[in-house]
Design an enzyme around this catalytic site. Structure first.
Site, mmCIF file in Angstrom:
data_model
loop_
_atom_site.group_PDB
_atom_site.id
_atom_site.type_symbol
_atom_site.label_atom_id
_atom_site.label_comp_id
_atom_site.label_asym_id
_atom_site.label_seq_id
_atom_site.Cartn_x
_atom_site.Cartn_y
_atom_site.Cartn_z
ATOM 1 N N ASP A 226 0.852 -1.193 0.000
ATOM 2 C CA ASP A 226 0.000 0.000 0.000
ATOM 3 C C ASP A 226 0.887 1.243 0.000
ATOM 4 O O ASP A 226 1.807 1.361 0.810
ATOM 5 C CB ASP A 226 -0.914 -0.012 1.226
ATOM 6 C CG ASP A 226 -1.934 1.106 1.196
ATOM 7 O OD1 ASP A 226 -3.022 0.880 0.632
ATOM 8 O OD2 ASP A 226 -1.644 2.203 1.717
ATOM 9 N N ILE A 227 0.595 2.161 -0.925
ATOM 10 C CA ILE A 227 1.371 3.406 -1.007
ATOM 11 C C ILE A 227 1.016 4.285 0.190
ATOM 12 O O ILE A 227 -0.164 4.557 0.441
ATOM 13 C CB ILE A 227 1.074 4.150 -2.320
ATOM 14 C CG1 ILE A 227 1.441 3.270 -3.519
ATOM 15 C CG2 ILE A 227 1.843 5.469 -2.377
ATOM 16 C CD1 ILE A 227 1.057 3.873 -4.859
ATOM 17 N N GLU B 98 -4.792 2.305 -4.260
ATOM 18 C CA GLU B 98 -3.327 2.386 -4.211
ATOM 19 C C GLU B 98 -2.712 1.108 -3.658
ATOM 20 O O GLU B 98 -1.565 1.100 -3.231
ATOM 21 C CB GLU B 98 -2.898 3.576 -3.356
ATOM 22 C CG GLU B 98 -3.173 3.445 -1.864
ATOM 23 C CD GLU B 98 -4.563 3.896 -1.450
ATOM 24 O OE1 GLU B 98 -4.737 4.228 -0.256
ATOM 25 O OE2 GLU B 98 -5.473 3.927 -2.311
#
Length: 263
Positions: free
Chosen positions: A91-92, A134
């Site tokens: 996950d960004i 994301e």
């Protein structure tokens, strides 16, 4: 089995292919000329539409539909062979801030650069997919504990080293959090349980400060693969699927059952 009688002929002029053509052209695909053999033309359309349906249009990675099929196949492989497989969820960090401060086109650019970076950090046999928003997932078959940790750290470092140049002239630096879980060997688990366990580790990476890797410890088998096959091989041929349960009996070195870790 053929869907059409052998004598059936296809008249391309009677087919409504404009939408299919537009989809394929938008996805960067090229169709053969309409004057080519009708069977070849239709087969090309079908093949390319099938491929397009399994890809994320923004990043070019595999999409969630394709990931679901691969994860089920990998679970079956692990249950039958005892091979080790690792699922990473990525996950960004602070991605919403990118969209809020620089706009959604900037967010799209970040997703594309990160996707390309992830694909460059893994083996051809591995599967990288966009899970949603994301969030990305990676399936690493035939993956022992130390190798999986090294791959995850290599990904984290590669993303943190990125300098993403936006059209506005701004340069962005981002980080990524990674959680991972191994598929239980010789057990026919479910994709939901495997994803949930990896997601728990991703949450731990986020809660411990982000920009880090948290991977669930790989259970140690108490017996050899050959012994497992002799004990449980017949069950995998036709008996109902097993329910995932990793016992904390002291002989496996496990830290507890999945349910205990989740509670």
């Amino acid at each position: 089995m053929s869907l059409l009688p052998a004598s059936s002929l296809v008249d391309l002029r009677q087919l409504r292919l404009n939408d299919a053509r537009a989809l394929l052209e938008h996805g960067g695909q090229r169709l053969p000329d309409d004057q080519t053999d009708a069977t070849q033309f239709l087969q090309t359309v079908i093949d390319q539409l099938s491929e397009l349906s399994l890809k994320d249009p923004l990043t070019g990675l595999s999409n969630r539909r394709y990931f679901q099929s691969i994860v089920l196949r990998e679970i079956e492989m692990v249950a039958r062979s005892g091979e080790s497989a690792l699922l990473l969820m990525l996950d960004i960090d602070h991605f919403k801030t990118v969209n809020d401060q620089h706009g959604h086109p900037a967010g799209d650019a970040v997703l594309q650069v990160v996707a390309k970076t992830l694909a460059g950090c893994v083996r051809p046999m591995d599967t990288v997919a966009r899970f949603g928003g994301e969030e990305f997932v990676i399936i690493l078959p035939s993956c022992q504990g130390q190798y999986g940790q090294q791959v995850a750290e290599r990904i984290r470092e590669a993303v943190s080293a990125l300098k993403i140049q936006l059209n506005s002239g701004v340069t962005l630096r981002i980080t990524i959090s990674i959680g991972g879980a191994f598929a239980p060997r010789w057990v026919r688990s479910t994709s939901e349980l495997w994803v949930d366990r990896a997601d728990i580790e991703l949450y731990r990476a986020k809660s411990e400060g982000r920009n880090r890797v948290c991977i669930e410890a790989q259970p140690v088998l108490a017996v050899s693969a050959e012994e497992k096959h002799l004990l449980f091989g017949p069950l995998s041929l036709g008996d109902p699927a097993w329910i995932e349960s990793i016992a904390n009996d002291g002989s496996t070195g496990s830290s507890g059952s999945v349910m205990n870790r989740m509670n």
